[in-house]
Design an enzyme around this catalytic site. Structure first.
Site, mmCIF file in Angstrom:
data_model
loop_
_atom_site.group_PDB
_atom_site.id
_atom_site.type_symbol
_atom_site.label_atom_id
_atom_site.label_comp_id
_atom_site.label_asym_id
_atom_site.label_seq_id
_atom_site.Cartn_x
_atom_site.Cartn_y
_atom_site.Cartn_z
ATOM 1 N N ASP A 69 8.544 -4.276 0.338
ATOM 2 C CA ASP A 69 9.037 -2.433 0.768
ATOM 3 C C ASP A 69 8.294 -2.386 2.083
ATOM 4 O OD1 ASP A 69 9.995 -0.385 0.286
ATOM 5 O OD2 ASP A 69 8.300 0.913 -0.626
ATOM 6 N N ALA A 97 0.593 -1.237 -0.136
ATOM 7 C CA ALA A 97 -0.208 0.366 0.190
ATOM 8 C C ALA A 97 0.895 1.184 0.060
ATOM 9 C CB ALA A 97 -0.615 -0.058 0.839
ATOM 10 N N PRO A 98 0.224 2.100 -0.423
ATOM 11 C CA PRO A 98 -0.939 2.340 -1.851
ATOM 12 C C PRO A 98 -0.588 1.875 -3.249
ATOM 13 C CG PRO A 98 0.576 4.848 -1.680
ATOM 14 C CD PRO A 98 0.977 3.924 -0.624
ATOM 15 N N LYS A 138 15.804 -1.184 5.045
ATOM 16 C CA LYS A 138 16.095 -0.423 5.992
ATOM 17 C C LYS A 138 17.369 0.497 6.621
ATOM 18 C CE LYS A 138 13.489 3.565 7.253
ATOM 19 N NZ LYS A 138 14.644 5.159 7.018
ATOM 20 N N ASP A 145 -0.547 -10.259 6.760
ATOM 21 C CA ASP A 145 0.936 -10.072 7.139
ATOM 22 C C ASP A 145 1.962 -10.459 6.268
ATOM 23 O OD1 ASP A 145 3.405 -9.899 8.099
ATOM 24 O OD2 ASP A 145 2.695 -10.771 10.435
ATOM 25 N N ASP A 194 -1.250 -6.032 1.933
ATOM 26 C CA ASP A 194 -0.799 -5.152 2.769
ATOM 27 C C ASP A 194 -2.123 -4.941 3.799
ATOM 28 O OD1 ASP A 194 -0.171 -2.171 4.428
ATOM 29 O OD2 ASP A 194 1.453 -2.225 2.572
ATOM 30 N N GLY A 243 2.759 1.787 -5.632
ATOM 31 C CA GLY A 243 3.495 2.027 -6.435
ATOM 32 C C GLY A 243 4.069 1.258 -6.648
HETATM 33 C C1 LIG Z 1 6.559 2.232 2.198
HETATM 34 S S1 LIG Z 1 5.371 1.101 2.561
HETATM 35 C C2 LIG Z 1 5.116 0.925 0.543
HETATM 36 C C3 LIG Z 1 5.061 1.880 -0.124
HETATM 37 C C4 LIG Z 1 4.669 0.773 -1.340
HETATM 38 N N1 LIG Z 1 5.348 0.577 -1.837
HETATM 39 C C5 LIG Z 1 4.349 1.843 -2.999
HETATM 40 O O1 LIG Z 1 4.904 1.538 -3.447
HETATM 41 O O2 LIG Z 1 3.099 2.605 -2.813
HETATM 42 C C6 LIG Z 1 5.090 -0.048 3.266
HETATM 43 C C7 LIG Z 1 4.379 -0.633 3.653
HETATM 44 O O3 LIG Z 1 4.207 -1.737 4.425
HETATM 45 C C8 LIG Z 1 3.324 -2.471 5.301
HETATM 46 N N2 LIG Z 1 4.295 -2.979 6.386
HETATM 47 C C9 LIG Z 1 4.647 -3.405 7.391
HETATM 48 N N3 LIG Z 1 4.634 -4.298 7.808
HETATM 49 C C10 LIG Z 1 3.648 -5.504 7.310
HETATM 50 C C11 LIG Z 1 3.760 -6.651 7.096
HETATM 51 N N4 LIG Z 1 4.416 -7.289 8.556
HETATM 52 N N5 LIG Z 1 2.837 -7.228 6.237
HETATM 53 C C12 LIG Z 1 2.174 -6.365 5.408
HETATM 54 N N6 LIG Z 1 2.309 -5.460 5.152
HETATM 55 C C13 LIG Z 1 3.361 -4.365 5.774
HETATM 56 C C14 LIG Z 1 2.933 -0.991 5.606
HETATM 57 O O4 LIG Z 1 1.484 -0.953 6.168
HETATM 58 C C15 LIG Z 1 2.673 0.026 4.490
HETATM 59 O O5 LIG Z 1 1.773 0.317 3.979
#
Ligand SMILES: C[S@@+](CC[C@H](N)C(=O)[O-])C[C@H]1O[C@@H](n2cnc3c(N)ncnc32)[C@H](O)[C@@H]1O
Length: 365
Positions: free
Chosen positions: A287, A232-233, A316, A271, A251, A235
């Site tokens: 990501d 999410a969202p 990260k 997850d 997500d 990209g």
């Molecule tokens: C930096 S954003 C991703 C942006 C995405 N790549 C884009 O291009 O729009 C990180 C995302 O990872 C999700 N996230 C973090 N931990 C997660 C998990 N354990 N399982 C699934 N999603 C996770 C968060 O909800 C967040 O939406």
């Protein structure tokens, strides 16, 4: 940085390395270690936030040897690099060209392209107008001096001129095969307004950086299956979808509604650490903002188990020991896959769109 102390060794025994401003010490630690492994003695000079590092060797051919033997793709924190041929200081504003041509004289072979660069800093970017203005007269003078070949043939070698300010420039060269084609290593990418987030640019850059045009066509073909962990969202999902791949986007957060309408994307609130695909997929991208070692462990598992053929993911960076942490993550992946005798290639880079992270590409061969 005091200009007269920019380099202390003779030209051609020093390297110029572009990096993200603020990552000079990581860039320096990395090149120094790699040179040491080759038996090249040397040291690095750099200033915080300068956007570049100088590696100087005590040996005559130390820089040339390092540049030849170290694969550019194996360096994480170097965005672009060249062997220094000369340093111009006190360039007269009335005629910079003559001195630059003089400094380039003696490069091992005539170059096929001229890269006009500046460090990727605010001051550097302010020199863009100078670079634009000097290009045509400089190209003409370099061509007349037989230091630059007329356009047309295959690109074998590049001449780099990197301005630090209006009066100071490093002049150097690099074989095209072991450096990226873009000034400062930064590709020009177009932001698409229908992309759900600016993060889309990150995956775009990664694909451009890690795949050749031929691989891009072959490995990202319409109809292939992909999984996006932490989507999410949307990209990254959008980048895969617009290339015709079917994407399972994982997500708990919401995805941009437009990408769901495409028919190529299914959203699963799950997850990313426990999700498993029902059948192997060509691509997994990740990501999720998490501890880098957890991500390294996760992607190693995906490739080891054959759940995906290839993956692009972010690591990260922590606040401290950033270079060591990246190495620890890459070592974990290598060790895990090595133990299972999985053949793979692994490349990791701090890309232009990366801030406090690096991007890696792992491909099961
Ligand atoms: C930096 S954003 C991703 C942006 C995405 N790549 C884009 O291009 O729009 C990180 C995302 O990872 C999700 N996230 C973090 N931990 C997660 C998990 N354990 N399982 C699934 N999603 C996770 C968060 O909800 C967040 O939406």
């Amino acid at each position: 940085m005091r200009r007269e102390r920019l380099i202390t060794t003779t030209p051609r025994s020093a390297l110029f390395l572009h990096c993200r401003a603020g990552f000079e010490s990581e860039c320096a630690a990395e090149i120094q270690q790699r040179a040491q492994e080759l038996g090249v003695s040397g040291f690095c000079k750099g200033q915080p936030d300068a956007g570049f590092v100088l590696f100087e060797s005590n040996e005559d051919e130390g820089a040339v040897r390092t540049h030849r033997a170290v694969a550019f793709n194996s360096l994480v924190f170097t965005r672009q690099w060249f062997v220094i041929q000369g340093l111009c200081e006190g360039l007269p504003a009335s005629d910079r060209v003559s001195e630059l041509v003089r400094a380039a004289t003696g490069i091992p072979r005539a170059a096929d392209t001229l890269l006009l660069e500046t460090p990727d800093t605010t001051e550097g970017r302010e020199l863009a107008r100078l670079c634009r203005g000097i290009r045509a007269p400089l190209e003409a003078a370099l061509t007349a001096a037989k230091l630059l070949r007329p356009h047309g043939g295959e690109e074998g070698s590049r001449l780099h001129i990197c301005f630090l300010d209006g009066a100071t420039a490093f002049v150097g060269y690099a074989p095209a095969a072991n450096s990226p084609p873009w000034p400062r290593g930064i590709p020009r990418l177009r932001y698409h307004h229908d992309a759900p987030s600016r993060s889309a640019l990150k995956l775009d850059e990664a694909l451009l950086r890690f795949l050749t045009p031929e691989e891009s066509t072959r490995l990202l073909a319409p109809g292939m299956q992909a999984v996006d962990l932490g989507a999410a969202p949307g990209g990254w999902t959008w980048q895969l979808m617009r290339r015709g791949l079917s994407v399972t986007a994982i997500d708990n957060g919401p995805l941009a509604p437009e990408i769901l309408k495409s028919g190529l994307v299914s959203h699963l609130a799950a997850d990313g650490f426990t999700y498993r695909p029902k059948a192997p997929v060509a691509w997994m991208v990740c990501d999720m903002v998490e501890q880098p070692i957890r991500i390294a462990d996760l992607v190693a598992r995906w490739v080891e188990q054959g759940w995906c053929e290839q993956t692009i993911f972010h690591l990260k960076l922590p606040m401290n020991r950033r270079y060591q942490e990246v190495q620890r993550c890459l070592d974990l992946i290598r060790r895990r896959l090595g133990k299972k005798a999985v053949r793979f290639s692994l490349t990791c880079k701090q890309l232009y769109h990366d801030r406090e992270e690096v991007t890696a590409y792992l491909h099961r061969l």
